[in-house]
Design an enzyme around this catalytic site. Sequence first.
Site, PDB file in Angstrom:
ATOM      1  N   GLU A 134       1.074 -16.338 -26.058  1.00 15.48           N
ATOM      2  CA  GLU A 134       2.348 -15.935 -26.540  1.00 15.48           C
ATOM      3  C   GLU A 134       2.299 -15.589 -28.134  1.00 15.48           C
ATOM      4  OE1 GLU A 134       5.937 -18.136 -25.577  1.00 15.48           O
ATOM      5  OE2 GLU A 134       4.793 -19.009 -23.789  1.00 15.48           O
ATOM      6  N   GLY A 171      -7.604  -7.910 -45.915  1.00 15.69           N
ATOM      7  CA  GLY A 171      -8.576  -9.003 -45.770  1.00 15.69           C
ATOM      8  C   GLY A 171      -8.670  -9.800 -47.127  1.00 15.69           C
ATOM      9  N   SER A 172      -7.293 -10.095 -47.803  1.00 14.08           N
ATOM     10  CA  SER A 172      -7.259 -11.112 -48.585  1.00 14.08           C
ATOM     11  C   SER A 172      -7.376 -12.516 -48.050  1.00 14.08           C
ATOM     12  CB  SER A 172      -5.837 -10.977 -49.569  1.00 14.08           C
ATOM     13  OG  SER A 172      -4.775 -11.355 -48.920  1.00 14.08           O
ATOM     14  N   ASN A 173      -7.065 -12.762 -46.973  1.00 15.00           N
ATOM     15  CA  ASN A 173      -7.467 -13.971 -46.460  1.00 15.00           C
ATOM     16  C   ASN A 173      -8.973 -14.157 -45.912  1.00 15.00           C
ATOM     17  OD1 ASN A 173      -5.021 -15.836 -45.598  1.00 15.00           O
ATOM     18  ND2 ASN A 173      -4.135 -14.144 -45.339  1.00 15.00           N
ATOM     19  N   HIS A 186      -0.058 -17.124 -39.868  1.00 14.56           N
ATOM     20  CA  HIS A 186       1.278 -16.271 -39.814  1.00 14.56           C
ATOM     21  C   HIS A 186       1.992 -16.527 -41.009  1.00 14.56           C
ATOM     22  CE1 HIS A 186       4.505 -13.895 -38.106  1.00 14.56           C
ATOM     23  NE2 HIS A 186       5.395 -14.917 -38.397  1.00 14.56           N
ATOM     24  N   ARG A 189      -5.537  -4.111 -23.008  1.00 11.04           N
ATOM     25  CA  ARG A 189      -5.751  -5.305 -23.989  1.00 11.04           C
ATOM     26  C   ARG A 189      -7.087  -6.092 -23.261  1.00 11.04           C
ATOM     27  NH1 ARG A 189      -1.641  -6.324 -27.325  1.00 11.04           N
ATOM     28  NH2 ARG A 189       0.229  -5.336 -26.885  1.00 11.04           N
ATOM     29  N   ASP A 242       2.466 -15.752 -31.597  1.00 11.86           N
ATOM     30  CA  ASP A 242       2.586 -16.457 -32.792  1.00 11.86           C
ATOM     31  C   ASP A 242       3.434 -17.621 -32.391  1.00 11.86           C
ATOM     32  OD1 ASP A 242       1.690 -14.694 -34.717  1.00 11.86           O
ATOM     33  OD2 ASP A 242       3.759 -13.797 -34.836  1.00 11.86           O
ATOM     34  N   MET A 296      -3.722  -7.612 -36.265  1.00  9.49           N
ATOM     35  CA  MET A 296      -2.259  -7.426 -35.744  1.00  9.49           C
ATOM     36  C   MET A 296      -2.301  -6.900 -34.449  1.00  9.49           C
ATOM     37  SD  MET A 296      -0.516  -8.110 -38.273  1.00  9.49           S
ATOM     38  CE  MET A 296      -0.077  -8.183 -40.206  1.00  9.49           C
ATOM     39  N   ARG A 297      -2.874  -7.748 -33.495  1.00 11.93           N
ATOM     40  CA  ARG A 297      -2.887  -7.582 -32.052  1.00 11.93           C
ATOM     41  C   ARG A 297      -2.790  -8.814 -31.573  1.00 11.93           C
ATOM     42  NH1 ARG A 297      -2.362  -2.777 -30.611  1.00 11.93           N
ATOM     43  NH2 ARG A 297      -3.217  -3.235 -28.584  1.00 11.93           N
TER      44      ARG A 297
HETATM   45  C1  GAR Z   1      -1.187 -11.886 -44.222  1.00 10.93           C
HETATM   46  O1  GAR Z   1       0.135 -12.147 -44.677  1.00 10.93           O
HETATM   47  C2  GAR Z   1      -1.141 -12.653 -42.650  1.00 10.93           C
HETATM   48  O2  GAR Z   1      -0.314 -13.904 -42.722  1.00 10.93           O
HETATM   49  C3  GAR Z   1      -0.513 -11.648 -41.820  1.00 10.93           C
HETATM   50  O3  GAR Z   1      -0.950 -10.319 -42.470  1.00 10.93           O
HETATM   51  C4  GAR Z   1      -1.265 -10.464 -43.615  1.00 10.93           C
HETATM   52  C5  GAR Z   1      -2.769 -10.038 -43.647  1.00 10.93           C
HETATM   53  O4  GAR Z   1      -3.377 -10.131 -45.066  1.00 10.93           O
HETATM   54  N1  GAR Z   1      -0.616 -11.871 -40.451  1.00 10.93           N
HETATM   55  C6  GAR Z   1       0.611 -11.588 -39.402  1.00 10.93           C
HETATM   56  O5  GAR Z   1       1.547 -11.107 -39.872  1.00 10.93           O
HETATM   57  C7  GAR Z   1       0.139 -12.062 -38.190  1.00 10.93           C
HETATM   58  N2  GAR Z   1       1.328 -12.014 -37.397  1.00 10.93           N
HETATM   59  P1  GAR Z   1      -4.660  -9.811 -45.719  1.00 10.93           P
HETATM   60  O6  GAR Z   1      -5.149  -8.864 -44.660  1.00 10.93           O
HETATM   61  O7  GAR Z   1      -4.518  -9.709 -47.108  1.00 10.93           O
HETATM   62  O8  GAR Z   1      -5.162 -11.255 -45.103  1.00 10.93           O
END
Ligand code: GAR
Length: 235
Positions: A148, A13-15, A114, A66, A150, A95-96
């Site tokens: 689709e 969850g850093s984003n 991404h 899904r 990404d 990641m789904r």
């Molecule tokens: C991030 O790097 C994001 O871009 C990636 O997961 C990480 C989550 O980091 N997403 C994917 O790869 C989606 N295909 P976070 O939990 O620290 O935000």
Amino acid sequence: MSLPIAVLLSGGGSNLQSIIDKIEEGVLDAEIKLVISNRARAFGLERARNHGIPTQVLSHKDYRSREDFDRAMVEAMHDHGVSAPEGAVIMAGFMRMVTHELLGAFPNRVLNIHPALLPSFPGVHGQADAADYGVKISGCTVHFVDEEMDHGPVIIQAAVPCNAGDDGESLGPRILKLEHRVFPQAIQWLSRERLEIQDRHVHLKFAGVPLAETPRVSVEPPCNALVWPPLEDGF
Ligand code: GAR
């Protein structure tokens, strides 16, 4: 009006944290109404709780399809005041893949980040796949989500150098630093209704920086990044 959002995540969850920070700094005009994780132990849930944001764990394993899983997420979002056309869904390390059940409930209102320059290296190991391939430049992409993986229309991309000897572990943090800047920026553009999709092309309304003035952005670990469209003040 501030943009009501639900954030979907699966991990650290850093984003999410970068979105929370930009909201608290007053540069991102959005309100996180709900954080949904498909993993009970995702640290992102704790980050949300630390800021008084409602959380919900919905495990995809508890659903037969899904579509059923997506319907449950949409219901939870509606219950928390996130619905179209005002609301938006932010996939921040979720990641789904999502289906028409979620996308139909939020037409052109679902964003994903991404960690690679799409359409190269989609999937769950974008950073490592790019480094292993031996690319010289990689980065991250914020895009609208379609059915689709990404794949949907690109909103903003940031590019960083990739050195011989880099692997996913060394390249990942360099990209992540940029993710934390471009994702809140893209959400702010959505909040201001500045994103217009024509075919696959996303036009940023009221933007006017000539290509010759393309700003380079310095990030830690030290390197120059190229971000387009350019970041605005505060991002
Ligand atoms: C991030 O790097 C994001 O871009 C990636 O997961 C990480 C989550 O980091 N997403 C994917 O790869 C989606 N295909 P976070 O939990 O620290 O935000």
